[in-house]
Enzyme design. Structure first.
Site, PDB file in Angstrom:
ATOM      1  CD  GLU A  58       0.980   0.224   2.956  1.00  0.00           C
ATOM      2  OE1 GLU A  58       1.005   1.467   2.912  1.00  0.00           O
ATOM      3  OE2 GLU A  58       1.947  -0.440   3.338  1.00  0.00           O
ATOM      4  CD  GLU A  82       7.325   1.843  -1.291  1.00  0.00           C
ATOM      5  OE1 GLU A  82       7.950   1.052  -2.051  1.00  0.00           O
ATOM      6  OE2 GLU A  82       7.715   3.003  -1.060  1.00  0.00           O
TER       7      GLU A  82
END
Length: 350
Positions: A176, A319
């Site tokens: 994310e 991420e």
């Protein structure tokens, strides 16, 4: 009614294939090594067998889905970085210059960057536009989003998981990007686990002591203002969560529904994993923990899920970087299962 039926169908998770697990364990025991000598690598093969139904699973095609969204709670000064960094990082993903894209390129994984709720427009080339709204509302003053918006974000993730399965992806990771999302993730973690906010809240992007206290106070206030129902994961996601967290929850549910194993990353993707497991307990069998991050809530969530991290490297980047970093361990596990000799091949039967 249609929405309810869709969600009900998504939560119908197939049971693991016990026969394939047993065959995989027997195969690993016959390899030219002491019993259990490959440790967690053996368990990876056995668990993958249970998910896929293949005694020696094929995981050649891997992908990492990076869901992006902005957070209204950044208005409260809970991050060391300005909210605009979310959009800047989406551009960085598009150019292949972020940590997760660099690692994915190195380890041969495909990347899908999905904007489910950033304030950025227009979007860079290659980013999937699945925007539900332009960032969440400030959860310290009211619900971050509506239940309807949460369900829409959930469906974005579930639809991508199905698409990946149909397109031949065999091992998935979730990650994310969203400035402020460790605040939202810690709030959802408090709702789902019942643990104190102080015990769960970390420094995120690198807050100093004053910033950490402010972050804890904002989370506490957000929970008091919204009073999310601990028995209803969707209520927690809607009131104090984020669009990218809801999308990851949907992706994990969809992946488990279609027997696609998922490697979770750090705090934020793991809180999405716990939300998915609370919605459908069978999801847990499809999950692997890549690493244990430096965020205090992450260890609590992993313990709640009963997942053992493969890596401890003190990471807290997000991420999906930690999940992709674990991919070579999966390759190593499957390669040993495929290529090592058995004792019977050496003439040592029984």
């Amino acid at each position: 009614m249609e929405k309810d039926q869709w969600l009900k169908g998504l939560m119908e998770i197939p049971v693991t294939d016990e026969k394939a697990e047993k065959e995989a364990r027997n195969h690993m025991d016959q390899l030219t090594k002491p019993l259990g000598a490959l440790g967690d690598l053996e368990e990876i093969v056995i668990r993958l067998a249970g998910i896929t139904g293949e005694t020696v699973p094929d995981i050649e095609r891997k992908g990492v889905a990076v869901f992006c969204g902005d957070h209204g709670v950044t208005e409260e000064g809970v991050s060391a970085y300005p909210a605009e960094v979310t959009g800047l990082m989406i551009g960085n993903f598009s150019r292949g210059k972020a940590a997760v894209t660099v690692l994915a390129r190195r380890f041969g994984a495909e990347v899908s960057v999905v904007d489910v709720g950033s304030r950025l427009e227009p979007l860079p080339e290659g980013v999937l536009d699945r925007k539900v709204r332009f960032g969440t509302a400030n959860m310290a003053r009211g619900p971050a989003m509506t239940r309807e918006e949460t369900l829409k974000a959930l469906r974005v993730g579930a639809d991508l998981a199905l698409q990946w399965k149909e397109n031949g992806i065999q091992l998935a990771a979730v990650g994310e990007m969203g400035i402020g999302n460790t605040t939202s993730a810690s709030a959802v973690a408090a709702v789902l686990t019942g643990k104190p906010v102080r015990e769960l809240t970390g420094r995120g992007t690198g807050l100093d002591d004053d910033g950490l206290e402010r972050k804890r106070e904002v989370i506490t206030r957000s929970l008091e203002v919204n009073r999310p129902d601990p028995a209803d994961p969707l209520d927690g996601l809607a009131k104090v969560g984020g669009l990218e967290i809801a999308a990851m929850t949907g992706f994990i549910l969809g992946a488990a529904r279609h027997r696609l194993p998922v490697v979770v990353d750090g705090l934020i993707s793991t809180v999405a994993a716990l939300a998915a497991v609370r919605l459908a307990p069978g999801v847990r069998a499809c999950l692997f923990a890549s690493h244990r991050s430096a965020e205090p809530a992450h260890g609590v969530l992993l313990e709640d899920l009963g997942l053992k991290p493969l890596i401890t490297a003190g990471m807290r980047l997000g991420e999906g970087s930690g999940a992709v970093l674990a991919f070579p361990l999966f390759d190593g596990a499957v390669t040993t299962a495929k290529e090592m000799a058995t004792f019977s091949e050496l003439g040592l039967n029984g």
